[in-house]
Design an enzyme around this catalytic site. Structure first.
Site, PDB file in Angstrom:
ATOM      1  N   ARG A 173      36.749  34.108  40.452  1.00 39.33           N
ATOM      2  CA  ARG A 173      35.929  34.606  39.320  1.00 39.33           C
ATOM      3  C   ARG A 173      34.520  35.004  39.764  1.00 39.33           C
ATOM      4  O   ARG A 173      33.550  34.823  39.027  1.00 39.33           O
ATOM      5  CB  ARG A 173      35.841  33.565  38.187  1.00 39.33           C
ATOM      6  CG  ARG A 173      37.156  33.168  37.586  1.00 39.33           C
ATOM      7  CD  ARG A 173      37.908  34.312  36.926  1.00 39.33           C
ATOM      8  NE  ARG A 173      39.212  33.864  36.494  1.00 39.33           N
ATOM      9  CZ  ARG A 173      40.309  33.926  37.270  1.00 39.33           C
ATOM     10  NH1 ARG A 173      40.260  34.464  38.483  1.00 39.33           N
ATOM     11  NH2 ARG A 173      41.463  33.489  36.828  1.00 39.33           N
ATOM     12  N   SER A 224      40.034  31.775  28.750  1.00 36.71           N
ATOM     13  CA  SER A 224      39.648  30.457  29.278  1.00 36.71           C
ATOM     14  C   SER A 224      38.133  30.356  29.246  1.00 36.71           C
ATOM     15  O   SER A 224      37.443  31.167  29.857  1.00 36.71           O
ATOM     16  CB  SER A 224      40.133  30.302  30.715  1.00 36.71           C
ATOM     17  OG  SER A 224      41.534  30.348  30.741  1.00 36.71           O
ATOM     18  N   GLU A 294      32.971  30.068  32.078  1.00 39.10           N
ATOM     19  CA  GLU A 294      33.453  31.300  32.724  1.00 39.10           C
ATOM     20  C   GLU A 294      32.879  32.537  32.022  1.00 39.10           C
ATOM     21  O   GLU A 294      32.955  33.650  32.513  1.00 39.10           O
ATOM     22  CB  GLU A 294      34.999  31.317  32.690  1.00 39.10           C
ATOM     23  CG  GLU A 294      35.601  32.450  33.482  1.00 39.10           C
ATOM     24  CD  GLU A 294      37.121  32.368  33.616  1.00 39.10           C
ATOM     25  OE1 GLU A 294      37.647  31.275  33.883  1.00 39.10           O
ATOM     26  OE2 GLU A 294      37.767  33.408  33.419  1.00 39.10           O
TER      27      GLU A 294
HETATM   28  C1  FAD Z   1      42.860  36.280  25.183  1.00 40.89           C
HETATM   29  C2  FAD Z   1      42.153  36.415  26.503  1.00 40.89           C
HETATM   30  C3  FAD Z   1      42.837  36.169  27.679  1.00 40.89           C
HETATM   31  C4  FAD Z   1      42.205  36.293  28.911  1.00 40.89           C
HETATM   32  N1  FAD Z   1      42.906  36.037  30.059  1.00 40.89           N
HETATM   33  C5  FAD Z   1      42.290  36.156  31.252  1.00 40.89           C
HETATM   34  C6  FAD Z   1      43.010  35.896  32.462  1.00 40.89           C
HETATM   35  O1  FAD Z   1      44.199  35.597  32.474  1.00 40.89           O
HETATM   36  N2  FAD Z   1      42.340  36.009  33.638  1.00 40.89           N
HETATM   37  C7  FAD Z   1      41.015  36.360  33.697  1.00 40.89           C
HETATM   38  O2  FAD Z   1      40.457  36.439  34.812  1.00 40.89           O
HETATM   39  N3  FAD Z   1      40.312  36.604  32.563  1.00 40.89           N
HETATM   40  C8  FAD Z   1      40.913  36.517  31.359  1.00 40.89           C
HETATM   41  N4  FAD Z   1      40.206  36.774  30.212  1.00 40.89           N
HETATM   42  C9  FAD Z   1      38.768  37.102  30.295  1.00 40.89           C
HETATM   43  C10 FAD Z   1      38.469  38.621  30.395  1.00 40.89           C
HETATM   44  O3  FAD Z   1      39.488  39.392  29.779  1.00 40.89           O
HETATM   45  C11 FAD Z   1      38.281  39.050  31.843  1.00 40.89           C
HETATM   46  O4  FAD Z   1      37.185  38.389  32.431  1.00 40.89           O
HETATM   47  C12 FAD Z   1      38.062  40.569  31.969  1.00 40.89           C
HETATM   48  O5  FAD Z   1      38.108  40.924  33.315  1.00 40.89           O
HETATM   49  C13 FAD Z   1      36.728  41.016  31.367  1.00 40.89           C
HETATM   50  O6  FAD Z   1      36.746  42.442  31.295  1.00 40.89           O
HETATM   51  P1  FAD Z   1      35.896  43.216  30.175  1.00 40.89           P
HETATM   52  O7  FAD Z   1      36.050  44.652  30.389  1.00 40.89           O
HETATM   53  O8  FAD Z   1      36.238  42.710  28.819  1.00 40.89           O
HETATM   54  O9  FAD Z   1      34.443  42.774  30.608  1.00 40.89           O
HETATM   55  P2  FAD Z   1      33.232  42.413  29.649  1.00 40.89           P
HETATM   56  O10 FAD Z   1      33.579  41.166  28.893  1.00 40.89           O
HETATM   57  O11 FAD Z   1      32.806  43.584  28.887  1.00 40.89           O
HETATM   58  O12 FAD Z   1      32.125  42.058  30.742  1.00 40.89           O
HETATM   59  C14 FAD Z   1      32.256  40.941  31.603  1.00 40.89           C
HETATM   60  C15 FAD Z   1      31.154  41.055  32.653  1.00 40.89           C
HETATM   61  O13 FAD Z   1      31.425  42.186  33.477  1.00 40.89           O
HETATM   62  C16 FAD Z   1      30.310  43.067  33.488  1.00 40.89           C
HETATM   63  N5  FAD Z   1      30.807  44.438  33.573  1.00 40.89           N
HETATM   64  C17 FAD Z   1      31.748  45.022  32.783  1.00 40.89           C
HETATM   65  N6  FAD Z   1      31.947  46.301  33.180  1.00 40.89           N
HETATM   66  C18 FAD Z   1      31.109  46.520  34.222  1.00 40.89           C
HETATM   67  C19 FAD Z   1      30.823  47.645  35.047  1.00 40.89           C
HETATM   68  N7  FAD Z   1      31.444  48.810  34.873  1.00 40.89           N
HETATM   69  N8  FAD Z   1      29.892  47.508  36.029  1.00 40.89           N
HETATM   70  C20 FAD Z   1      29.245  46.343  36.198  1.00 40.89           C
HETATM   71  N9  FAD Z   1      29.472  45.244  35.456  1.00 40.89           N
HETATM   72  C21 FAD Z   1      30.377  45.328  34.474  1.00 40.89           C
HETATM   73  C22 FAD Z   1      29.571  42.795  32.181  1.00 40.89           C
HETATM   74  O14 FAD Z   1      28.210  43.178  32.273  1.00 40.89           O
HETATM   75  C23 FAD Z   1      29.774  41.293  32.028  1.00 40.89           C
HETATM   76  O15 FAD Z   1      28.797  40.607  32.775  1.00 40.89           O
HETATM   77  C24 FAD Z   1      40.830  36.667  28.960  1.00 40.89           C
HETATM   78  C25 FAD Z   1      40.145  36.930  27.769  1.00 40.89           C
HETATM   79  C26 FAD Z   1      40.790  36.817  26.550  1.00 40.89           C
HETATM   80  C27 FAD Z   1      40.040  37.128  25.285  1.00 40.89           C
END
Ligand code: FAD
Length: 299
Positions: A173, A224, A294
């Site tokens: 992570r 998580s 996380e």
């Molecule tokens: C139901 C559910 C299940 C999930 N299961 C998992 C799982 O199995 N495994 C897991 O690892 N995670 C899981 N997650 C968490 C999440 O989906 C992941 O961390 C995912 O990768 C976040 O992507 P996002 O586009 O939503 O990022 P965001 O939530 O929009 O951003 C997360 C971080 O990334 C940064 N960021 C986003 N895009 C960019 C970019 N283009 N350049 C620079 N920084 C950027 C943001 O500034 C922020 O700090 C889950 C979440 C939910 C709600």
């Protein structure tokens, strides 16, 4: 109106939303107002970013918001959304190159359509490529760093840069982008292998069904809530402390999966944070384990 809005009004292909509730953009569906910028072309995304840094405007780059908690008071700056502008995807033999605004599930479907294996683990993680690289997202024994090859990003001066896998400091992570908040991921390339279409599809569906069965997907959350501590599992520790179902305000520890804090009933961000801190305190006292959040804060 914020004094810097005029700077953005001049840019083409850019949607500007003032006093926009961040609750519309975050996994927990909480968070107060901010200015939200939604570029619809890559060139306008890059121009918007250069305008932000040249004018020292506080900013936060947002993918799908599925790992982001926004404060109740909102964010006094601009939130730059990747999804509309950075949405190109191309396939060259076993390599897929994807804009950072593409969803992981879309990337997995493209891999499937080309009979490419390696990304099945990511099917159902509700994030974009940018968020997945930033978090080194993972599940079911694999993670982004196992398939990532190269990232193109904008640096702190708004210049295009490129880094290979070995330069991205990827671990559980974690990625280099967490230490370099002024680097914006534009696209990522993934190295996959040729596979059997039905086997890939079967694995994707199996893992998606496991999510549906085990996770409280009917409530807003960020997945998580806590990182896996070395030597145990957050959900196991929280469950052992009898905290399943425990709630503060509208936030609760899920009954279905103790590793998830959920927005059960009109929670505020304060409710969620109070509950997270309570869980951390109880688990530390009872087991000695430190639970680290996380979730990323939009601030
Ligand atoms: C139901 C559910 C299940 C999930 N299961 C998992 C799982 O199995 N495994 C897991 O690892 N995670 C899981 N997650 C968490 C999440 O989906 C992941 O961390 C995912 O990768 C976040 O992507 P996002 O586009 O939503 O990022 P965001 O939530 O929009 O951003 C997360 C971080 O990334 C940064 N960021 C986003 N895009 C960019 C970019 N283009 N350049 C620079 N920084 C950027 C943001 O500034 C922020 O700090 C889950 C979440 C939910 C709600």
């Amino acid at each position: 109106m914020k004094e810097y809005i005029d700077l953005f009004n001049r840019l083409p292909n850019l949607i500007i939303l003032e006093d926009e509730p961040l609750a519309r953009y975050t996994g927990f569906r909480t968070g107060g107002p901010s200015t939200v910028l939604i570029p619809t072309e890559e060139s306008s995304f890059v121009e918007a970013y250069r305008t932000i840094i040249n004018n020292h405007i506080p900013f936060f780059v947002l993918g799908n918001g599925s790992n982001v908690l926004a404060l109740d008071e909102g964010f006094d700056g601009v939130v730059l959304v990747t999804k509309r502008a950075l949405n190109h995807i191309s396939v060259d033999e076993t390599t897929i190159t994807s804009g950072s605004g593409i969803s992981l599930s879309e990337l997995c479907r493209v891999a499937l359509n080309h009979d490419l294996t390696g990304l099945e683990f990511a099917y159902g993680i509700p994030g974009t490529i940018g968020g997945a690289v930033y978090m080194n997202a993972g599940a079911y024994g694999s993670e982004i760093c196992n398939v990532l090859n190269k990232v193109v990003y904008l640096d702190e001066n708004g210049n295009y840069r490129e880094k290979n896998l070995s330069e991205l400091d990827l671990s559980y992570r974690h990625s280099i982008f967490q230490a370099q908040k002024n680097w914006i991921i534009l696209s990522a390339s993934f190295s996959l292998e040729k596979g059997d279409h039905d086997t890939i599809l079967g694995k994707m569906n199996e893992l998606l069904n496991r999510r549906i069965e085990k996770q409280p997907l009917d409530y807003p959350s960020c997945g998580s809530t806590f990182k896996r501590p070395v030597g145990s599992y957050a959900s196991k520790l929280i469950d052992e402390c009898g905290l399943k179902g425990f709630s503060i305000g509208g936030a609760a520890v899920s009954e279905k999966h103790a590793g998830f804090v959920i927005n059960k009933n009109k929670a505020t961000t304060s409710d969620i944070l109070e509950l997270c801190h309570y869980v951390q305190h109880i688990v530390k006292d009872a087991t000695g384990f430190d639970l680290e959040l996380e979730i990323e804060f939009l601030k």
